[in-house]
Design an enzyme around this catalytic site. Structure first.
Site, short mmCIF file in Angstrom:
data_model
loop_
_atom_site.label_atom_id
_atom_site.label_comp_id
_atom_site.label_asym_id
_atom_site.label_seq_id
_atom_site.Cartn_x
_atom_site.Cartn_y
_atom_site.Cartn_z
N ARG A 46 0.86 -1.20 0.00
CA ARG A 46 0.00 0.00 0.00
C ARG A 46 0.89 1.24 0.00
O ARG A 46 0.66 2.20 -0.71
CB ARG A 46 -0.95 0.00 1.21
CG ARG A 46 -1.65 1.34 1.39
CD ARG A 46 -2.92 1.30 2.25
NE ARG A 46 -2.87 0.40 3.37
CZ ARG A 46 -2.14 0.58 4.49
NH1 ARG A 46 -1.41 1.67 4.63
NH2 ARG A 46 -2.16 -0.31 5.45
N TYR A 98 -16.96 16.17 -14.89
CA TYR A 98 -17.36 14.77 -15.00
C TYR A 98 -18.43 14.45 -13.93
O TYR A 98 -18.30 14.89 -12.78
CB TYR A 98 -16.11 13.90 -14.80
CG TYR A 98 -16.40 12.43 -14.81
CD1 TYR A 98 -16.71 11.78 -15.99
CD2 TYR A 98 -16.35 11.70 -13.63
CE1 TYR A 98 -16.97 10.42 -15.99
CE2 TYR A 98 -16.60 10.33 -13.62
CZ TYR A 98 -16.93 9.71 -14.81
OH TYR A 98 -17.19 8.37 -14.80
N ASP A 170 -8.07 18.40 -14.36
CA ASP A 170 -8.41 17.06 -14.85
C ASP A 170 -8.03 17.05 -16.34
O ASP A 170 -8.70 17.68 -17.16
CB ASP A 170 -9.90 16.77 -14.63
CG ASP A 170 -10.30 15.36 -15.06
OD1 ASP A 170 -9.63 14.80 -15.95
OD2 ASP A 170 -11.30 14.84 -14.53
N LYS A 195 -9.15 5.88 -19.37
CA LYS A 195 -9.48 6.39 -20.71
C LYS A 195 -8.24 6.30 -21.61
O LYS A 195 -7.74 5.21 -21.83
CB LYS A 195 -10.02 7.81 -20.58
CG LYS A 195 -11.04 7.99 -19.43
CD LYS A 195 -12.33 7.21 -19.62
CE LYS A 195 -13.20 7.14 -18.37
NZ LYS A 195 -13.54 8.41 -17.74
#
Ligand SMILES: *Cc1c(COP(=O)(O)O)cnc(C)c1O
Length: 378
Positions: A46, A98, A170, A195
């Site tokens: 992690r 978004y 973004d 994407k």
């Protein structure tokens, strides 16, 4: 290093120890320590994993930043960025962000009293007018979905600097291949790597790049504390995707140009939304801050009925949400991604019932054009 070389040679590549040209997938949760408290750079996955770390160095190089961070999704990345702020802080955001970002701010983070104001960030005056003494950041998405609205990143960076705010961008639609917000003054850049960066519709992931050591330290603390990290297998898939980012974006750009000129000549198509078209409101800003316009195009066919017919009749455009993949995708925002917005508000925004959104892929452009033609006319 130029962009096309950077996608191949940027960041950590290969494996020093064995000479493997591809970074190995370190499918491990933990690491043997040589002594108590003495490890070889990794103690728990992690906190850090070599495969994820290699990906984080590549994306940081591509965005010309200080440090990169990989998360389990774009939304996990955005959530982690928002955790840099405190209760009662205020963030100014692009009004057509978004949908998932909108939901996160209005239905989740509001419960922690992280406040926000939506502003049309293509108007600098509106952004300045929204600043309060609690404002800590400006969050912009450019281009936006589905109308490809453009925000001037440099202008936002000037406002942010003047008021001591962080500028967050973004950069999902533009990709680091076409647009590097940190060079334009942004502090934090993020991607839904699901994407274009992944590019093959096979991974859900998020990436963040920051421009300072302090932000790197703070975001690593959040990444390790909140734990929304990307696994090694998916990290490797993203590195594989990045190797062809330049090729894919060039191919997508070329296909998109041809599709645009087909749409411009088609009588069933009224408005076309694409920053590469001179009549697009953000064309000049897009041209000044990005070296390409991308493969996202929206166009209006006048009625929801015709739009539905087109979606049913296409063969090479896959009817699906998401975007940025090798295969061309098609969707109807009013009934899919933006269905939860009341119709009146949708129409105000320009998201009509007949608005079709396409994500252009890398197929042969002639096939794509023939496909759209038969769907529009058949
Ligand atoms: C998809 C998307 C997101 C969210 O990313 P996920 O990987 O789906 O969590 C954020 N911003 C933009 C612009 C997107 O297209």
């Amino acid at each position: 290093m130029r962009a096309k070389t950077k996608v191949i040679h940027g960041g950590i590549t290969g494996d020093e120890q064995t000479g493997a040209v591809s970074v190995p997938i370190y499918q491990t949760s933990t690491y043997k320590q040589d002594q108590v408290g003495k490890h070889r750079g990794y103690e728990y996955s992690r906190t850090g994993n070599p495969t994820r770390h290699a990906l984080e160095t590549v994306i940081s190089d591509l965005e010309n930043g200080k440090s990169g961070f990989a998360f389990g999704s774009g939304m996990a990345a955005i959530t982690s960025i928002m955790m840099l702020f405190n209760a009662e802080d205020h963030v100014i955001m692009t009004d057509d962000v978004y949908g998932g970002t909108y939901r996160l701010m209005t239905s989740v983070l509001n419960r922690f009293n992280l406040n926000h104001t939506y502003v049309d960030t293509s108007y600098k005056e509106k952004v300045e007018a929204a600043i309060t003494n609690k404002t800590k950041a400006i969050y912009v998405e450019t281009p936006t979905n589905p109308l490809l609205k453009i925000t001037d990143i440099k202008e936002m960076a000037e406002i942010a600097k003047k008021h001591d705010l962080k500028l967050i961008v973004d950069n999902t639609f533009a990709t680091p291949y076409w647009q590097q917000p940190i060079d334009l003054g942004a502090d934090i850049v993020l991607h839904s790597a699901t994407k274009y960066i992944g590019g093959h519709s096979d991974v859900v992931a998020g990436l963040v790049v920051v421009n300072s050591d302090q932000l790197a330290e703070d975001l690593h603390f959040i990444q390790n504390s909140a734990g929304g990290v990307l696994g090694p297998q998916d990290s490797w898939l993203l590195m594989r995707g990045i190797k062809t980012l330049a090729l894919r974006m060039e191919a997508i750009e070329a296909n998109t140009k041809k599709i645009i000129s087909f749409l411009q000549d088609h009588e069933q198509v009224s408005t076309i939304y694409y920053p590469g078209i001179e009549s697009h409101k953000g064309h000049n800003v897009a041209s000044s801050q990005a070296s390409g316009y991308g493969g996202m195009v929206s166009f209006d066919v006048g009625s929801g009925k015709l739009a539905q017919k087109v979606l049913e009749k296409v063969n090479y455009f896959t009817l699906a949400e998401s975007l940025g993949a090798v295969e061309s995708l098609i969707s109807l925002p009013a009934q899919m991604t933006h269905a939860s917005i009341p119709r009146e508000r949708r129409l105000e925004l320009g998201i009509t019932d007949g608005l079709i959104r396409i994500s252009v892929g890398i197929e042969d452009s002639e096939d794509l054009i023939e496909d759209l033609k038969q769907a529009l006319e058949g």
